[in-house]
Design a protein around this motif. Sequence first.
Motif, PDB file in Angstrom:
ATOM      1  N   VAL A 206       0.848  -1.183   0.000  1.00 35.20           N
ATOM      2  CA  VAL A 206       0.000   0.000   0.000  1.00 35.20           C
ATOM      3  C   VAL A 206       0.889   1.240   0.000  1.00 35.20           C
ATOM      4  N   TYR A 207       0.482   2.217  -0.797  1.00 30.20           N
ATOM      5  CA  TYR A 207       1.109   3.545  -0.828  1.00 30.20           C
ATOM      6  C   TYR A 207       0.061   4.534  -0.344  1.00 30.20           C
ATOM      7  N   VAL A 208       0.452   5.471   0.513  1.00 31.26           N
ATOM      8  CA  VAL A 208      -0.468   6.503   0.993  1.00 31.26           C
ATOM      9  C   VAL A 208       0.220   7.853   0.861  1.00 31.26           C
ATOM     10  N   GLY A 209      -0.420   8.806   0.165  1.00 34.23           N
ATOM     11  CA  GLY A 209       0.159  10.144   0.066  1.00 34.23           C
ATOM     12  C   GLY A 209      -0.304  10.870  -1.176  1.00 34.23           C
ATOM     13  N   SER A 210      -0.228  12.192  -1.137  1.00 39.70           N
ATOM     14  CA  SER A 210      -0.477  13.029  -2.305  1.00 39.70           C
ATOM     15  C   SER A 210       0.878  13.402  -2.904  1.00 39.70           C
ATOM     16  N   GLY A 211       0.865  14.054  -4.067  1.00 40.83           N
ATOM     17  CA  GLY A 211       2.122  14.419  -4.708  1.00 40.83           C
ATOM     18  C   GLY A 211       2.832  13.200  -5.263  1.00 40.83           C
ATOM     19  N   PHE A 212       2.186  12.534  -6.224  1.00 38.33           N
ATOM     20  CA  PHE A 212       2.682  11.260  -6.733  1.00 38.33           C
ATOM     21  C   PHE A 212       4.089  11.362  -7.324  1.00 38.33           C
ATOM     22  N   GLU A 213       4.404  12.474  -7.983  1.00 35.49           N
ATOM     23  CA  GLU A 213       5.702  12.587  -8.641  1.00 35.49           C
ATOM     24  C   GLU A 213       6.840  12.546  -7.622  1.00 35.49           C
ATOM     25  N   ARG A 214       6.757  13.420  -6.606  1.00 37.19           N
ATOM     26  CA  ARG A 214       7.828  13.471  -5.612  1.00 37.19           C
ATOM     27  C   ARG A 214       7.894  12.187  -4.797  1.00 37.19           C
ATOM     28  N   LYS A 215       6.762  11.634  -4.460  1.00 34.21           N
ATOM     29  CA  LYS A 215       6.747  10.510  -3.531  1.00 34.21           C
ATOM     30  C   LYS A 215       6.885   9.147  -4.209  1.00 34.21           C
ATOM     31  N   GLY A 216       7.025   9.157  -5.543  1.00 36.20           N
ATOM     32  CA  GLY A 216       7.512   7.960  -6.203  1.00 36.20           C
ATOM     33  C   GLY A 216       6.501   6.920  -6.624  1.00 36.20           C
ATOM     34  N   VAL A 217       5.279   7.331  -6.969  1.00 32.44           N
ATOM     35  CA  VAL A 217       4.308   6.350  -7.443  1.00 32.44           C
ATOM     36  C   VAL A 217       4.800   5.664  -8.717  1.00 32.44           C
ATOM     37  N   ALA A 218       5.429   6.417  -9.610  1.00 35.47           N
ATOM     38  CA  ALA A 218       5.961   5.820 -10.841  1.00 35.47           C
ATOM     39  C   ALA A 218       6.996   4.745 -10.515  1.00 35.47           C
ATOM     40  N   ARG A 219       7.849   5.022  -9.540  1.00 39.46           N
ATOM     41  CA  ARG A 219       8.877   4.047  -9.172  1.00 39.46           C
ATOM     42  C   ARG A 219       8.259   2.806  -8.498  1.00 39.46           C
ATOM     43  N   ALA A 220       7.199   3.015  -7.740  1.00 36.59           N
ATOM     44  CA  ALA A 220       6.504   1.873  -7.142  1.00 36.59           C
ATOM     45  C   ALA A 220       5.892   0.988  -8.233  1.00 36.59           C
ATOM     46  N   LEU A 221       5.319   1.609  -9.268  1.00 36.50           N
ATOM     47  CA  LEU A 221       4.749   0.846 -10.378  1.00 36.50           C
ATOM     48  C   LEU A 221       5.830   0.082 -11.128  1.00 36.50           C
ATOM     49  N   GLN A 222       6.970   0.741 -11.339  1.00 38.60           N
ATOM     50  CA  GLN A 222       8.078   0.087 -12.049  1.00 38.60           C
ATOM     51  C   GLN A 222       8.622  -1.095 -11.250  1.00 38.60           C
ATOM     52  N   TYR A 244      -0.559   8.221 -14.220  1.00 39.46           N
ATOM     53  CA  TYR A 244       0.016   7.054 -13.547  1.00 39.46           C
ATOM     54  C   TYR A 244      -0.782   5.784 -13.858  1.00 39.46           C
ATOM     55  N   GLN A 245      -2.081   5.933 -14.060  1.00 39.66           N
ATOM     56  CA  GLN A 245      -2.874   4.797 -14.505  1.00 39.66           C
ATOM     57  C   GLN A 245      -2.428   4.350 -15.892  1.00 39.66           C
ATOM     58  N   GLY A 246      -2.110   5.342 -16.746  1.00 40.18           N
ATOM     59  CA  GLY A 246      -1.584   5.024 -18.065  1.00 40.18           C
ATOM     60  C   GLY A 246      -0.230   4.346 -17.996  1.00 40.18           C
ATOM     61  N   LEU A 247       0.613   4.786 -17.065  1.00 38.77           N
ATOM     62  CA  LEU A 247       1.927   4.159 -16.892  1.00 38.77           C
ATOM     63  C   LEU A 247       1.769   2.701 -16.470  1.00 38.77           C
TER      64      LEU A 247
END
Length: 373
Positions: A206-222, A244-247
């Motif tokens: 689980v990831y919790v937080g706003s500001g997906f770019e800084r907090k690394g949602v893309a890296r979590a998906l990768q 991020y859904q597209g990623l």
Amino acid sequence: MRLAIVRQKYNPAGGAERFVSRALTALSATGSVEVSLIARRWETLEGIRALKADPFYLGNVWRDWGFALAARRLWERAGFDLVQSHERIPGCHVYRAGDGVHRHWLALRRRTLTAAGRWALALNPYHAYVQWAERRMFLHPNLKRVICNSRMVQTELEQYFGLPAHKSVVIYNGVDTVRFHPSLRALHRQAQRQALRVPEEAALLVYVGSGFERKGVARALQALVAAPQAWLVVVGHDKHAGRYQGLAESLGVAGRVRFAGAQKDVRPFYGMADAFILPTLYDPFPNVCVEALACGLPVFTTVQCGAAELIRDDENGWICDALDVTKLGTQVARWSQSRADWPRLAEAARATAEPLTLEAMAEALLDCYRTLL
């Protein structure tokens, strides 16, 4: 003791705001402090006197500058014993560096940008204002103490501003260890997984937080690409969530990812998960990490996160460089395949958070104030 705490506005999803609300309530409960809040807008807090500083503004520079002037006029007029600001306002007595050091954040941000992006960052007037206000505040004669939420931030203050060691103190964020507890698993795991169509046997992050770019949602998906057994639930709001859904689609992991949006109560999402992930580029000390630990969730985070000071690899979580997606993927894959270790990891995670109670945080803050007075 008459104490004023200054924070511009309340965002229910914001970690800094949640810290201030917790600190206000905990300090007020001690009975030895009369606490007032200076803000534009805030949630209603019982027993807390609220002073509104909400001047008109256009743009973020005017917003922060105008609030700083209005807040300072209010506290000077009221004559508080101590003023603790959570905004960069020159003249406060105590500053809580919950947002870290802006100059350091910009240095890390430049690592991820193209040459054009770095130029745009350098020419942005808001970043220039924040750095100006930050420097003036740290060098202002009224500043008695800086409360750091991690040793990482304390080191950055010494590095960038030469702040003497006696002017800073490290007080970790507190957490309600009763509300955030491993028992949430029994309460929410099955129902929440069914609601989000996550298999009962899935290894769930689980990831919790706003500001997906800084907090690394893309890296979590990768990271999921290297860990085909792992699933991810993303809790939080971001105006670019569709990107991020597209990623996730392009990486081929969308079937194992759920975007849940912002939530007022994140506890059911901790309860449904097996581990917590926050591959942030910079975070002084996020509340979500200590909440996850309190719920018995091992934590994946980065060396650029202050909460990494609590994490010991393969004991209660894992850390790596924010941009080392390969290592993060390897860590997640190894965890997802080592279910026999999960009870040990959960027990160690909970033990890490148990000393970090709200009461302990309030007492540490009071000790700091007593020293200053």
